[in-house]
Design a protein around this motif. Structure first.
Motif, short mmCIF file in Angstrom:
data_model
loop_
_atom_site.label_atom_id
_atom_site.label_comp_id
_atom_site.label_asym_id
_atom_site.label_seq_id
_atom_site.Cartn_x
_atom_site.Cartn_y
_atom_site.Cartn_z
N ASN A 38 44.20 38.47 29.64
CA ASN A 38 43.32 39.51 30.18
C ASN A 38 41.86 39.08 30.22
O ASN A 38 40.98 39.93 30.35
CB ASN A 38 43.43 40.82 29.38
CG ASN A 38 44.81 41.44 29.48
OD1 ASN A 38 45.46 41.31 30.53
ND2 ASN A 38 45.26 42.07 28.41
N THR A 65 37.79 42.96 32.92
CA THR A 65 37.81 43.89 34.05
C THR A 65 37.00 45.14 33.74
O THR A 65 36.73 45.94 34.65
CB THR A 65 39.25 44.28 34.38
OG1 THR A 65 39.91 44.73 33.18
CG2 THR A 65 40.01 43.08 34.95
N CYS A 66 36.63 45.31 32.48
CA CYS A 66 35.75 46.41 32.04
C CYS A 66 36.33 47.77 32.40
O CYS A 66 35.63 48.66 32.92
CB CYS A 66 34.35 46.25 32.63
SG CYS A 66 33.53 44.71 32.17
N ASP A 67 37.62 47.94 32.12
CA ASP A 67 38.24 49.24 32.42
C ASP A 67 37.64 50.35 31.57
O ASP A 67 37.68 51.53 31.98
CB ASP A 67 39.76 49.14 32.16
CG ASP A 67 40.43 48.16 33.12
OD1 ASP A 67 39.87 47.92 34.20
OD2 ASP A 67 41.50 47.62 32.76
N THR A 70 34.99 52.40 33.43
CA THR A 70 35.35 53.19 34.61
C THR A 70 35.55 54.64 34.23
O THR A 70 35.68 54.99 33.05
CB THR A 70 36.61 52.63 35.26
OG1 THR A 70 37.69 52.68 34.31
CG2 THR A 70 36.40 51.17 35.68
N ARG A 76 39.14 53.09 43.28
CA ARG A 76 40.17 52.11 42.98
C ARG A 76 39.93 50.81 43.74
O ARG A 76 40.25 49.73 43.26
CB ARG A 76 41.54 52.69 43.33
CG ARG A 76 41.94 53.89 42.50
CD ARG A 76 42.18 53.49 41.06
NE ARG A 76 42.54 54.65 40.24
CZ ARG A 76 42.77 54.59 38.94
NH1 ARG A 76 42.63 53.43 38.32
NH2 ARG A 76 43.10 55.68 38.26
N MET A 79 37.56 48.60 41.84
CA MET A 79 38.22 48.00 40.68
C MET A 79 39.13 46.86 41.12
O MET A 79 39.23 45.83 40.45
CB MET A 79 39.01 49.07 39.92
CG MET A 79 38.14 50.20 39.34
SD MET A 79 39.11 51.59 38.67
CE MET A 79 40.05 50.76 37.42
N TYR A 98 30.03 52.85 37.55
CA TYR A 98 30.39 52.73 36.15
C TYR A 98 29.86 53.93 35.37
O TYR A 98 28.92 54.62 35.81
CB TYR A 98 29.84 51.44 35.54
CG TYR A 98 30.74 50.24 35.73
CD1 TYR A 98 32.13 50.39 35.72
CD2 TYR A 98 30.22 48.97 35.89
CE1 TYR A 98 32.96 49.29 35.87
CE2 TYR A 98 31.05 47.86 36.05
CZ TYR A 98 32.43 48.04 36.04
OH TYR A 98 33.25 46.96 36.19
#
Length: 748
Positions: A38, A65-67, A70, A76, A79, A98
């Motif tokens: 990841n 991915t810095c989920d 979010t 989407r 992302m 963000y």
């Protein structure tokens, strides 16, 4: 002394180089390991944490991915573009919505920069984050904004913070080569990682000892401390303001320091000119000339009068100057000052200040002239007081050598005056004329004539010849061109030789001591290094470990100069040890949030338990499987945390690593290796010591555990959270160095 300064830098030094260059641009960025599962985040700077409101503990090891940034309104598609960028090998920019930790949203421009090794494989990603609104506001003009951002970004300026308003052109922007990055991204500057943050006044007052806080020492007091000649200067630990009586002068005031230097110069003038005047200038001819004009006829006499007046004024000032008694208390009462001065230096100062030549002026006899010359030498008694004050500089080798040379020259000057006085007194009574003055007159062709008092060599000839004789006698046995002929001259020459031998021994003994002091550090280093080599030879330590031992010893010596800091600290009383420890750990206790709200007693107890350690590049602080009995606080430098040679985190200043002590009853074992990337300074405290102090202050313990954030938990929980692919760390070959350097230069 050490030839090599510490260890050779490890292979991952380029990470610290990238961090320093990005920090210099005040950017908000993070670094992710591309070969971990990841693409886990291994570093995030303070700017990133301030932008989003998260702490470094919450960000480390998260997917890049810095989920976690979010929210419900994050598109989407944005992302997906970011995820696709992390799968590629070229730089791109992504406009995405963000959310901060406080749930506020903003438009963010994410710049994804891949970093490759010499084989062309992506080994890490650098993600730079910019607030789109602030970025456009800083541009100042539409043209500059167009140079920075795609048109789609400019079209969405008015829809800041609202989802779904991206234009069709918001797709990721790719560059064919890294060299096509705009030139404004190349303006890197060096960043000083050691820049301290200024703490608040209340925090400083909590850390600093009570007496030190009360003292405010300005520049004037510092200058006074340097200029002061007094041996009884107010000690540093005496911070109370003394009660001053009217008209009393502090002995450590700036005026007194300047006045002491002025008196010192006058005493030096007296030491040089008083013997010269008494021996060479007080002749019958000079006395008759002064009788014909006035007392102020001779400039030298006027200067002597001024010196006498200044000495009298100095006596008056000493009657009103404070002093420090045996209890280290400043005495300012006038009567006690007078009694102390009467018992001390008053008699010497009084005799030295009497103008004898003025009191016995115009008596017109040889006996009077001789008496004036002898009484004027009483001023030299002040040299005893000056010598006592100059003793404070005896710890400096160069100052001691200079003072010895000046003393040697001054004694030679005095002996020259005495040598002339002996010859001048004997000359009228000698038959035949065999004195050294008559011999000098014959050599120079200036013979003495009994009917002419002005006949014979000049004063300059007589003084230079006398000084030459005394220097040659003090430094050797003389050359014979100026020789003693009479019994009085021979006895005096014997005394001069004895004095010269003693001075020779004193000067050369001090010079030898000074030279030994200069090379004492080198001698101690070679002695200790020899012990290390003997230890290696006796135990047959293998080559790699031997090299580590030698390099560590060399670095430790260059850092501490062979001084055992702990042994020095233990030589002080416990109360003073606590104050010193508060000073040594003041930055940690001020800036770490976990220690805020602690009482002074708690901080003193913690400061005594803390230890400081220094690690050179490449030094392993914690090994895999070590018992986690210590909690580390990074004060300076960068470290890397590795699992199976995979860099899982990079920590820097103000980060904490170890294990959360409050969550586990027993210490665990380390799940990774911790290695220094650069020269590091760390504060560490043992688990048992920390628990012991917090048990004594239970009210502060709850606050401490709630505020303590361990940046990286090294405890092996028995669960393999990451099974990363093996990261091939970048080898510092010539090829990889060139690739890495070019990539670093083109990083945005």
């Amino acid at each position: 002394m050490p030839v090599r300064r510490g260890h050779v830098a490890p292979q991952n030094t380029y990470l610290d180089t990238i961090i320093r260059k990005f920090e210099g641009q005040s950017r908000k960025f993070l670094i992710a390991n591309a070969q971990m599962e990841n693409c886990a985040i291994i570093y995030c700077n303070d700017g990133f944490c301030e932008l989003f409101g998260y702490s470094r503990v919450e960000v480390m090891q998260q997917p890049c991915t810095c989920d976690f940034l979010t929210g419900p309104n994050t598109p989407r598609s944005a992302m997906s573009r970011l995820a696709q960028a992390l799968l590629g090998a070229e730089e791109c920019k992504v406009d995405i919505l963000y959310y901060r930790k406080d749930a506020s949203s903003f438009r963010c421009l994410v710049d994804v920069v891949p970093v490759k090794n010499e084989d062309g494989a992506v080994i890490m990603f650098i993600l730079n984050f910019e607030d789109l609104a602030q970025l456009l506001a800083k541009s100042g003009s539409r043209s500059l904004s167009q140079g920075l951002l795609p048109p789609s970004f400019l079209g969405s300026e008015g829809s800041h913070g609202r989802p779904g308003t991206q234009g069709p052109g918001t797709s990721r922007v790719k560059y064919r080569t890294i060299s096509q990055i705009p030139q404004f991204t190349l303006n890197f500057v060096e960043f000083n990682l050691e820049k301290h943050r200024s703490g608040s006044t209340t925090e400083i007052e909590i850390i600093a000892p009570h007496k030190v806080v009360e003292r405010t020492q300005n520049v004037t007091e510092k200058v006074t401390q340097v200029l002061s000649l007094g041996a009884d200067v107010l000690p540093e630990y005496k911070l109370q303001a003394p009660r001053m009586h009217r008209g009393t002068l502090l002995h450590y005031s700036p005026f007194k320091a300047v006045w002491d230097w002025l008196i010192l110069l006058l005493v030096i003038y007296t030491a040089v000119f008083t013997p010269y005047s008494a021996a060479f200038l007080l002749s019958d001819q000079d006395e008759s000339q002064r009788g014909d004009c006035s007392y102020t006829c001779s400039p030298l006499t006027v200067v002597d009068l001024i010196v006498d007046i200044m000495f009298v004024v100095d006596i008056v000032i000493n009657f009103r100057t404070t002093y420090v008694n045996t209890n280290d208390e400043v005495v300012s009462h006038p009567r006690r000052i007078a009694v102390h001065y009467f018992k001390g230096w008053f008699l010497i100062d009084m005799v030295a200040a009497i103008p004898f030549d003025l009191l016995i002026f115009r008596t017109g006899s040889d006996e009077t002239t001789t008496l004036i010359g002898l009484l004027k030498t009483a001023r030299l008694l002040r040299l005893v007081r000056v010598a006592r004050k100059l003793d404070r500089y005896s710890e400096y080798g160069a100052a001691v050598l200079f003072l010895l040379m000046c003393t040697f020259a001054l004694i030679a000057h005095w002996l020259a005056c005495i040598w002339y006085a002996i010859g001048n007194v004997e000359r009228p009574y000698l038959e035949p004329k065999i004195g050294w003055l008559d011999s000098l007159g014959e050599q120079l062709g200036k013979r003495y004539n009994g009917s002419d008092p002005a006949s014979g060599p000049s004063v300059q000839d007589k003084y230079v010849t006398a000084l030459y004789f005394t220097f040659s006698s003090l430094t050797s046995v003389g050359f014979g061109n100026v020789s003693p002929n009479t019994n009085s001259e021979k006895v005096f020459s014997i005394c001069v030789m004895l004095i010269g031998s003693l001075m020779y021994a004193s000067i050369f003994g001090n010079v030898s001591a000074i030279i030994q002091r200069l090379y004492s550090g080198t001698a101690r280093y070679h002695t200790q290094m020899l012990r290390v080599k003997e230890f290696i030879r006796f135990h047959q330590i293998p080559s790699p470990l031997r090299q580590r031992l030698e390099e560590y010893f060399q670095h430790a010596w260059s850092y501490t100069n062979g001084i055992d800091m702990n042994a020095v600290l233990k030589g002080f009383p416990e109360c003073l040890q606590a104050d010193i420890c508060l000073h040594l750990h003041r930055a940690l206790l001020q800036h770490c949030p976990a220690f805020r709200g602690a009482s002074k007693g708690c901080l003193r107890a913690l400061a005594v338990k803390f230890k400081t350690t220094h690690a050179p590049p490449g030094d392993t602080l914690v090994h895999l499987g070590d018992v986690l009995s210590t909690l580390y606080f990074i004060s300076r430098g960068s470290i890397e945390i590795l699992r199976d040679d995979v860099v899982v985190a990079i920590l820097g200043k103000n980060d904490i690593f170890g294990e959360p002590v409050s969550l586990h009853a027993q210490p665990g074992k380390s799940s990774a290796d911790v290695r220094a990337l650069t020269y590091c300074d760390l504060h560490k405290i043992q688990r048992t010591d920390l628990l012991e102090v917090l048990d004594m202050y239970p009210a502060f313990a709850d606050s401490f555990w709630s505020k303590l954030e361990v940046t990286f938990n090294l405890r092996d929980l028995g669960v393999s959270s990451h099974h990363p692919f093996r990261l091939q760390t970048v080898r510092t070959t010539k090829a990889s160095s060139s690739v890495t350097a070019s990539q670093v230069q083109h990083l945005p």
